[in-house]
Design an enzyme around this catalytic site. Structure first.
Site, PDB file in Angstrom:
ATOM      1  N   LYS A   1      15.237  -7.782   0.855  1.00 29.72           N
ATOM      2  CA  LYS A   1      16.747  -7.519  -0.552  1.00 29.72           C
ATOM      3  C   LYS A   1      16.939  -9.474  -1.230  1.00 29.72           C
ATOM      4  O   LYS A   1      17.202 -10.299  -0.131  1.00 29.72           O
ATOM      5  CB  LYS A   1      18.156  -7.474  -0.284  1.00 29.72           C
ATOM      6  CG  LYS A   1      17.850  -5.514  -0.014  1.00 29.72           C
ATOM      7  CD  LYS A   1      19.045  -5.187   0.332  1.00 29.72           C
ATOM      8  CE  LYS A   1      18.371  -3.373   0.958  1.00 29.72           C
ATOM      9  NZ  LYS A   1      19.718  -2.571   0.980  1.00 29.72           N
TER      10      LYS A   1
ATOM     11  N   ALA B   1      14.324 -18.451  10.509  1.00 29.87           N
ATOM     12  CA  ALA B   1      13.135 -17.859  11.644  1.00 29.87           C
ATOM     13  C   ALA B   1      13.140 -16.946  11.793  1.00 29.87           C
ATOM     14  O   ALA B   1      14.297 -16.298  12.204  1.00 29.87           O
ATOM     15  CB  ALA B   1      12.530 -18.859  13.241  1.00 29.87           C
TER      16      ALA B   1
ATOM     17  N   HIS C   1       0.723  -1.268   0.203  1.00 29.69           N
ATOM     18  CA  HIS C   1      -0.344  -0.019   0.033  1.00 29.69           C
ATOM     19  C   HIS C   1       1.128   0.842   0.090  1.00 29.69           C
ATOM     20  O   HIS C   1       1.119   1.679   0.835  1.00 29.69           O
ATOM     21  CB  HIS C   1      -0.711  -0.317   1.605  1.00 29.69           C
ATOM     22  CG  HIS C   1      -2.075  -1.093   1.374  1.00 29.69           C
ATOM     23  ND1 HIS C   1      -2.996  -0.727   0.609  1.00 29.69           N
ATOM     24  CD2 HIS C   1      -2.370  -2.444   1.326  1.00 29.69           C
ATOM     25  CE1 HIS C   1      -3.591  -1.858   1.285  1.00 29.69           C
ATOM     26  NE2 HIS C   1      -3.350  -2.337   1.527  1.00 29.69           N
TER      27      HIS C   1
END
Length: 201
Positions: free
Chosen positions: A171, A165, A110
């Protein structure tokens, strides 16, 4: 050593109903465990052996108006419980991938927050009124994503990668590496000649 699943009675009943659902609605898949939430199924392509955990949410939106496949999943890919994948332009996942639970993968944002298009991210606008921006994601084959990993728009994760985890992949990550952290950084790479993982300094 491979583990063998030992299911209890309730689990067997659940898996039986999920198996029937899979055979009717996802014939190439191995097992789609219920409940399973899907939106825009016509934009999904998946390979033989696709398996999901419980409460997975997969959404495809035709934001670029091209009517092509938005989410492409290769063969024998297995995803855990509560995995959420959202594709508005293109999310490609390779063969033989293993995803743990509570993973988030989305090529949609958004607004833009890198300073290039401030009109799309005006903080005076509610987030759900800001322009939807997409940037494709590619996840290679033989990739293992650990628990709670997030993969953000525009990322490419190479073949053979392990993402630790709780990592946030913002990137791209090159082939045959291990990356951890938020943002995720490469800490090891696989030496093909020596056939072992090498810690990076």
């Amino acid at each position: 050593m491979l583990t063998k699943n030992q299911y209890g009675l309730i689990e067997l009943i659940k898996n039986t109903s999920s198996f029937i659902y899979t055979r009717i609605f996802f014939r190439k898949a191995r097992l789609i465990r219920l409940p399973f939430y899907i939106r825009g199924k016509c934009y999904l392509s998946y390979g033989k052996g696709f398996t999901t955990g419980y409460n997975c949410r997969i959404e495809m939106f035709n934001l670029n108006k091209k009517n092509d496949k938005k989410l492409i999943i290769g063969q024998n890919t297995k995803i855990g419980d509560y995995v959420h994948i959202a594709a508005g332009e293109k999310v490609i996942i390779g063969d033989n991938c293993l995803f743990a639970s509570k993973i988030y993968i989305s090529d949609i944002s958004h607004g833009v927050y890198d300073g290039s298009k401030q009109q799309n991210s005006n903080p005076m606008l509610p987030p759900d009124e800001r322009e939807l921006i997409t940037d494709p994601i590619t996840i290679g084959s033989n990739v293992w994503l650990g628990e709670n990993v997030s993969v953000l728009p525009g990322v490419k994760i190479g073949n053979g990668c392990v993402i630790g985890a709780n990592s946030v992949v913002s990137k791209s990550i090159k082939d045959n590496t291990i990356a951890v952290g938020a943002p995720a950084k490469v800490i090891k790479e696989y030496d093909i000649e020596k056939q072992k993982w090498i810690k990076l300094k």
